[in-house]
Design an enzyme around this catalytic site. Structure first.
Site, PDB file in Angstrom:
ATOM      1  N   HIS A   1       0.842  -1.206   0.000  1.00  0.00           N
ATOM      2  CA  HIS A   1       0.000   0.000   0.000  1.00  0.00           C
ATOM      3  C   HIS A   1       0.877   1.256   0.000  1.00  0.00           C
ATOM      4  CE1 HIS A   1      -3.034  -2.699   2.316  1.00  0.00           C
ATOM      5  NE2 HIS A   1      -3.481  -2.585   1.091  1.00  0.00           N
TER       6      HIS A   1
ATOM      7  N   LYS B   1     -16.506  -8.090   8.811  1.00  0.00           N
ATOM      8  CA  LYS B   1     -17.224  -8.257  10.069  1.00  0.00           C
ATOM      9  C   LYS B   1     -16.270  -8.188  11.262  1.00  0.00           C
ATOM     10  CE  LYS B   1     -21.580  -9.238   8.719  1.00  0.00           C
ATOM     11  NZ  LYS B   1     -21.406  -8.623   7.407  1.00  0.00           N
TER      12      LYS B   1
ATOM     13  N   ARG C   1      -1.335  -6.408  -8.174  1.00  0.00           N
ATOM     14  CA  ARG C   1      -0.209  -7.260  -7.793  1.00  0.00           C
ATOM     15  C   ARG C   1       0.051  -8.339  -8.816  1.00  0.00           C
ATOM     16  NH1 ARG C   1      -2.873  -7.761  -2.009  1.00  0.00           N
ATOM     17  NH2 ARG C   1      -4.590  -7.346  -3.435  1.00  0.00           N
TER      18      ARG C   1
ATOM     19  N   SER D   1      -2.758  -7.756   3.022  1.00  0.00           N
ATOM     20  CA  SER D   1      -3.069  -7.589   4.447  1.00  0.00           C
ATOM     21  C   SER D   1      -3.433  -8.933   5.074  1.00  0.00           C
ATOM     22  CB  SER D   1      -4.232  -6.611   4.625  1.00  0.00           C
ATOM     23  OG  SER D   1      -3.888  -5.339   4.164  1.00  0.00           O
TER      24      SER D   1
END
Ligand SMILES: Nc1ncnc2c1ncn2[C@@H]1O[C@H](COP(=O)(O)OP(=O)(O)OP(=O)(O)O)[C@@H](O)[C@H]1O
Ligand SMILES: [Mg+2]
Length: 168
Positions: A20, A44, A93, A131
């Site tokens: 990022h 969530k 990517r 991530s």
């Protein structure tokens, strides 16, 4: 002269990785300003709260006046309209990112033809960084040095420690 070009870089950034950071730095060189726009309420059970993610991104880019950090909800193109942004930045990517990203870009163009999506490739060492993988590796005690900013590495360690203490 045309007005300043504002770019929006949307994502969940849970947490911010060096992939990022690489894309944000490229965007900051290409455009007048770039907004790291953290999407609210996607996952969530995120590892980092939105407030934590905002704080991390602000700290990492504290010295770069071209980078702004914000949160948004709802349609990205509506957010872009509100911000008067002409560009959406996305990172690519691998081929695996391509199909989904193309669908999103074309849908966003359909919804708002005035916003252009720009794709950028990260430096090679970051092409395999996500991530999700970073969280998995960190949770299992692996090293994520050089894959995330130092601050994120520390925060991941604190999270892991916190969880172990809770379980003990
Ligand atoms: N290592 C990377 N290099 C280049 N672009 C990246 C990288 N990681 C993420 N991106 C891009 O950044 C944008 C925001 O991604 P997002 O917040 O979903 O990150 P992510 O690493 O893909 O997270 P997750 O693993 O939770 O999906 C997307 O355009 C994504 O393709
Ligand atoms: Mg992703």
């Amino acid at each position: 002269m045309s007005a300043d070009t504002l770019a929006i870089y949307p994502g969940s950034f849970d947490p911010l990785t060096n992939g990022h950071v690489d894309i944000i730095e490229r965007g900051a060189r290409l455009f007048d300003r770039i907004v790291v726009a953290i999407l609210l309420n996607v996952e969530k059970a995120p590892l980092f709260t939105v407030a934590e993610r905002v704080e991390i991104a602000r700290e990492v880019f504290a010295d770069n006046p071209k980078v702004e950090v914000d949160t948004f909800d709802g349609l990205l193109v509506e957010y872009a309209r509100r911000k008067h942004a002409g560009v959406i930045v996305r990172g690519l990517r691998a081929i695996s990112d391509f199909e989904y990203e193309m669908q999103m870009a074309l849908m966003n163009r359909h919804l708002n033809p005035n916003v252009e999506t720009v794709f950028m490739m990260p430096a090679e060492p970051y092409t395999y960084v996500s991530s999700r993988l970073v969280k998995e590796v960190a949770a299992l005690g692996g090293s994520v040095t050089n894959l995330v900013p130092r601050l994120v590495e520390e925060r991941l360690r604190e999270k892991k420690h916190g969880r172990q203490t809770l379980r003990a």
